[in-house]
Design a protein around this motif. Structure first.
Motif, mmCIF file in Angstrom:
data_model
loop_
_atom_site.group_PDB
_atom_site.id
_atom_site.type_symbol
_atom_site.label_atom_id
_atom_site.label_comp_id
_atom_site.label_asym_id
_atom_site.label_seq_id
_atom_site.Cartn_x
_atom_site.Cartn_y
_atom_site.Cartn_z
ATOM 1 N N VAL A 131 27.448 -3.147 -8.072
ATOM 2 C CA VAL A 131 26.444 -2.694 -7.098
ATOM 3 C C VAL A 131 25.129 -2.399 -7.817
ATOM 4 N N TYR A 132 24.028 -2.830 -7.193
ATOM 5 C CA TYR A 132 22.688 -2.563 -7.721
ATOM 6 C C TYR A 132 21.826 -2.019 -6.587
ATOM 7 N N PHE A 133 21.101 -0.912 -6.863
ATOM 8 C CA PHE A 133 20.228 -0.299 -5.860
ATOM 9 C C PHE A 133 18.837 -0.132 -6.452
ATOM 10 N N GLU A 134 17.797 -0.422 -5.631
ATOM 11 C CA GLU A 134 16.416 -0.277 -6.069
ATOM 12 C C GLU A 134 15.597 0.352 -4.960
ATOM 13 N N SER A 135 14.736 1.318 -5.317
ATOM 14 C CA SER A 135 13.922 2.036 -4.333
ATOM 15 C C SER A 135 12.503 2.210 -4.859
ATOM 16 N N TRP A 136 11.514 1.899 -3.994
ATOM 17 C CA TRP A 136 10.103 2.158 -4.269
ATOM 18 C C TRP A 136 9.579 3.147 -3.244
ATOM 19 N N ILE A 137 8.877 4.161 -3.710
ATOM 20 C CA ILE A 137 8.183 5.100 -2.826
ATOM 21 C C ILE A 137 6.808 5.355 -3.434
ATOM 22 N N LEU A 138 5.747 5.120 -2.661
ATOM 23 C CA LEU A 138 4.403 5.313 -3.219
ATOM 24 C C LEU A 138 3.392 5.613 -2.121
ATOM 25 N N GLY A 139 2.294 6.231 -2.548
ATOM 26 C CA GLY A 139 1.176 6.494 -1.652
ATOM 27 C C GLY A 139 -0.079 5.809 -2.175
ATOM 28 N N SER A 140 -0.900 5.307 -1.247
ATOM 29 C CA SER A 140 -2.143 4.642 -1.610
ATOM 30 C C SER A 140 -3.282 5.281 -0.832
ATOM 31 N N PHE A 141 -4.296 5.790 -1.557
ATOM 32 C CA PHE A 141 -5.400 6.514 -0.925
ATOM 33 C C PHE A 141 -6.710 5.802 -1.247
ATOM 34 N N SER A 142 -7.305 5.223 -0.196
ATOM 35 C CA SER A 142 -8.533 4.437 -0.338
ATOM 36 C C SER A 142 -9.731 5.072 0.345
ATOM 37 N N SER A 143 -9.504 6.020 1.267
ATOM 38 C CA SER A 143 -10.606 6.576 2.056
ATOM 39 C C SER A 143 -11.625 7.327 1.195
ATOM 40 N N MET A 144 -11.236 7.773 0.010
ATOM 41 C CA MET A 144 -12.187 8.452 -0.874
ATOM 42 C C MET A 144 -13.248 7.486 -1.394
ATOM 43 N N PHE A 145 -12.955 6.180 -1.340
ATOM 44 C CA PHE A 145 -13.919 5.161 -1.775
ATOM 45 C C PHE A 145 -14.539 4.403 -0.598
ATOM 46 N N ASN A 146 -13.776 4.274 0.496
ATOM 47 C CA ASN A 146 -14.245 3.558 1.676
ATOM 48 C C ASN A 146 -13.558 4.148 2.900
ATOM 49 N N GLU A 147 -14.318 4.790 3.771
ATOM 50 C CA GLU A 147 -13.737 5.504 4.909
ATOM 51 C C GLU A 147 -13.092 4.573 5.929
ATOM 52 N N SER A 148 -13.414 3.288 5.875
ATOM 53 C CA SER A 148 -12.866 2.355 6.855
ATOM 54 C C SER A 148 -11.531 1.742 6.425
ATOM 55 N N ILE A 149 -10.999 2.186 5.292
ATOM 56 C CA ILE A 149 -9.726 1.658 4.800
ATOM 57 C C ILE A 149 -8.637 2.718 4.968
ATOM 58 N N GLN A 150 -7.483 2.254 5.390
ATOM 59 C CA GLN A 150 -6.365 3.146 5.705
ATOM 60 C C GLN A 150 -5.671 3.655 4.438
ATOM 61 N N ASN A 151 -5.343 4.944 4.441
ATOM 62 C CA ASN A 151 -4.407 5.485 3.461
ATOM 63 C C ASN A 151 -2.993 5.296 4.008
ATOM 64 N N TYR A 152 -2.036 5.130 3.133
ATOM 65 C CA TYR A 152 -0.680 4.901 3.649
ATOM 66 C C TYR A 152 0.372 5.315 2.627
ATOM 67 N N PHE A 153 1.584 5.527 3.151
ATOM 68 C CA PHE A 153 2.774 5.708 2.330
ATOM 69 C C PHE A 153 3.669 4.488 2.552
ATOM 70 N N TYR A 154 4.268 4.024 1.475
ATOM 71 C CA TYR A 154 5.053 2.789 1.544
ATOM 72 C C TYR A 154 6.397 2.997 0.862
ATOM 73 N N SER A 155 7.447 2.368 1.398
ATOM 74 C CA SER A 155 8.772 2.449 0.790
ATOM 75 C C SER A 155 9.468 1.096 0.918
ATOM 76 N N ARG A 156 10.125 0.714 -0.153
ATOM 77 C CA ARG A 156 10.946 -0.520 -0.172
ATOM 78 C C ARG A 156 12.278 -0.171 -0.803
ATOM 79 N N ASP A 157 13.370 -0.426 -0.097
ATOM 80 C CA ASP A 157 14.702 -0.056 -0.568
ATOM 81 C C ASP A 157 15.670 -1.190 -0.260
ATOM 82 N N PHE A 158 16.481 -1.550 -1.256
ATOM 83 C CA PHE A 158 17.522 -2.549 -0.987
ATOM 84 C C PHE A 158 18.729 -2.312 -1.877
ATOM 85 N N LEU A 159 19.866 -2.804 -1.393
ATOM 86 C CA LEU A 159 21.149 -2.655 -2.080
ATOM 87 C C LEU A 159 21.773 -4.034 -2.221
#
Length: 301
Positions: A181-209
């Protein structure tokens, strides 16, 4: 009188013989001095002499450092390994290369891990040619048995607009390899509004087994989601939102949720191929249809 005459004749004959013998004696070399007992040559061996070497049968040139180049190096006494130049040591820096192809277009990755005492420091470069952005991430990796946890922080720059693009933090990558069995998980946040107010900040997750019924083939479930972290008000004078009504709002909340499956294939020495196919449940993230997917190739050096 007769005896005197005979004696004189004998004397005269002896003188003549001496005169005749003297030149032969003068012509001989003097006798060599006696040999030194300590340097006397050893007696010749009784074995048959070795056959002469033919003029064309010359011995190969021998390099003092490599002990010859045309014949195998004999093993050193007490060892089974050939004696020669030492093998070059492998680099202690583990590195990898990766590319993904999905709805963001082609994405290129390259990373490595440097051992700093008890800490392994991981870093990578992530490039999205379609968006013109490049990101650098760095952080320590902690390994305990089959589990590796790698928190990181990153910064992205847009080379098309020549402006900072995002602060990518926090990031947390988790890998668990307990065969089969192999498991991999990504959890991250991306913050762009401090440089450009018209760009979305978001949280992202990718998980698979992945479950590997054989050494080279694995299959399992895949879950991927994106959560918008801020409201973005678009405007008609924003060149990136041409055609969008002024004052429209991109709300916060779940913007993408993909559910599907993934196949993992060992693809030669150090290579792995991941094939993901999923279903996009959120209408705002559906493109021409609800199908989502990704091809991934990874090479470990």
């Amino acid at each position: 009188m007769m005896e005197n005459g005979l004696g004189k004749c004998c004397s005269a004959l002896a003188c003549v013989v001496g005169l005749l013998a003297s030149p032969a004696a003068w012509a001989q070399d003097p006798a060599p001095p006696p040999a030194d007992p300590g340097s006397a040559a050893p007696p010749a061996e009784t074995t048959a002499p070795a056959p002469p070497v033919e003029p064309t049968a010359t011995a190969p040139a021998v390099d003092a450092g490599t002990m010859g180049t045309t014949a195998p190096v004999p093993p050193a006494p007490g060892t089974a390994e050939p004696v020669g130049e030492p093998k070059a040591e492998e680099s202690p820096i583990a590195s990898w290369f990766r590319f993904d192809m999905d709805n963001l277009g082609l994405q290129l990755w390259a990373g490595a891990s440097h051992q700093l005492g008890p800490i392994s420091l991981s870093s990578d470069i992530y490039v999205t040619p379609l968006l013109g952005t490049a990101e650098f991430d760095i952080g320590p990796a902690f390994t305990a048995g089959p589990v590796t946890i790698n928190p990181m922080i990153g910064f992205a720059f847009n080379f098309q607009t020549q402006q900072p693009a995002a602060l990518v933090a926090p990031q947390l990558f988790t890998y668990i390899d307990v065969k089969p069995v192999y498991f991999e998980s990504w959890i991250l946040g991306s913050f762009s509004s401090m440089f450009n107010e018209s760009i979305q900040n978001y949280f992202y997750s990718r998980d698979f087994l992945l479950f590997y019924p054989t050494d080279d083939f694995g299959i399992g479930p895949h879950l991927e989601l994106t959560i918008d972290a801020n409201e973005v008000v678009t405007a008609v004078d924003d060149p990136t939102t041409v055609g969008v009504d002024e004052g429209s709002v991109d709300d916060t909340g779940l913007s993408s949720l993909q559910i599907g499956g993934v196949i993992g294939l060992n693809y030669g020495t150090g290579n792995k191929l991941l094939l993901y196919l999923g279903y996009e449940t959120q209408e705002e993230s559906q493109l021409n249809d609800k199908i989502a997917g990704r091809f991934t190739f990874i090479h470990n050096f």
